[in-house]
Design an enzyme around this catalytic site. Structure first.
Site, PDB file in Angstrom:
ATOM      1  N   ASP A   1      -3.766   7.677   9.674  1.00  0.00           N
ATOM      2  CA  ASP A   1      -3.719   6.302  10.172  1.00  0.00           C
ATOM      3  C   ASP A   1      -2.384   5.964  10.831  1.00  0.00           C
ATOM      4  OD1 ASP A   1      -1.993   6.017   8.009  1.00  0.00           O
ATOM      5  OD2 ASP A   1      -3.269   4.621   6.911  1.00  0.00           O
TER       6      ASP A   1
ATOM      7  N   SER B   1       0.807  -1.222   0.000  1.00  0.00           N
ATOM      8  CA  SER B   1       0.000   0.000   0.000  1.00  0.00           C
ATOM      9  C   SER B   1       0.838   1.269   0.000  1.00  0.00           C
ATOM     10  CB  SER B   1      -0.936   0.007   1.212  1.00  0.00           C
ATOM     11  OG  SER B   1      -0.207  -0.166   2.409  1.00  0.00           O
TER      12      SER B   1
ATOM     13  N   HIS C   1       0.707   5.164   6.782  1.00  0.00           N
ATOM     14  CA  HIS C   1       1.014   5.479   5.385  1.00  0.00           C
ATOM     15  C   HIS C   1       1.476   6.920   5.228  1.00  0.00           C
ATOM     16  CE1 HIS C   1      -1.822   2.065   5.164  1.00  0.00           C
ATOM     17  NE2 HIS C   1      -1.003   1.671   4.203  1.00  0.00           N
TER      18      HIS C   1
END
Length: 214
Positions: free
Chosen positions: A185, A39, A188
């Site tokens: 979060d 990701s 990331h």
């Protein structure tokens, strides 16, 4: 007016245009760099123009290194997932593959020996296809267990030595410790963080491209 006088300028323009087209056709294509990852390299939460692959291409350009950076990140992918898809996610025209996997292995508590075996398999497949590699690691924090963290972190340096490939030891170095470079979060990078990663990787990738071309 003499029609011959009109015809010759048109012919000259035609030949000039043909020459320009020939030059364009003969111009070498920039080398392809494929980023095989999860990701972070897929740019979760970011538009493609702000994600790490695009930032890496821009950083290479600022170094005077023309390259086409191709994103091949899949959110949630583990090293096992990367091994399963390396054959079709990394196209044959790739000069250098940036292998940036292991973060999800870490989150899932995968045994370091298994992660190492998967990454070794990816590097073996790339080598067999004569595609160069840059290995990008993940920094395991001691909080998850000092012994596990040591074993996990040692994977990348060991494989870099084994395959003789460049290593960037921690993809989030200098990023995950700075809240201004991370998304909410906490996992990331935001656009600024992705830019920081691209800038850090660019000299390593540029050197690998030069070595691969020689």
């Amino acid at each position: 007016m003499d029609p011959t006088a009109q015809r010759f300028p048109s012919r000259r323009r035609f030949l000039l245009g043909l020459g320009l087209l020939t030059q364009i056709a003969a111009a070498p294509k920039p080398p392809v760099v494929t980023v095989l990852g999860d990701s972070i390299t897929a740019g979760l939460g970011l538009p493609a123009r702000d994600a790490m692959p695009a930032q890496l291409q821009a950083a290479l350009g600022r170094l005077g290194v023309p390259a086409m950076v191709r994103a091949a990140g899949v959110s949630g992918d583990t090293s096992a997932g990367g091994l399963a898809r390396v054959g079709f996610s990394v196209a044959a025209d790739t000069r250098i593959c940036v292998v940036a996997l292991g973060g999800n292995d870490l989150l899932q508590g995968v045994e370091p020996a298994q992660t190492k075996a998967n990454l070794r398999g990816i590097l073996q497949k790339l080598k067999a296809r004569k595609i160069g590699a840059v290995l990008v690691g993940v920094g395991a924090p001691p909080a998850i267990g000092a012994a596990y963290a040591r074993e996990f972190n040692a994977i990348y340096a060991s494989l870099a030595r084994e395959f003789g490939v460049p290593l960037y030891a921690n993809i989030l170095a200098g990023v995950n410790t700075n809240a201004a470079l991370m998304q909410r979060d906490g996992l990331h990078p935001n656009a600024g963080g992705a830019r920081r990663i691209g800038e850090a990787l660019a000299p390593i990738v540029a050197k690998a491209l030069g070595a691969r071309a020689s």
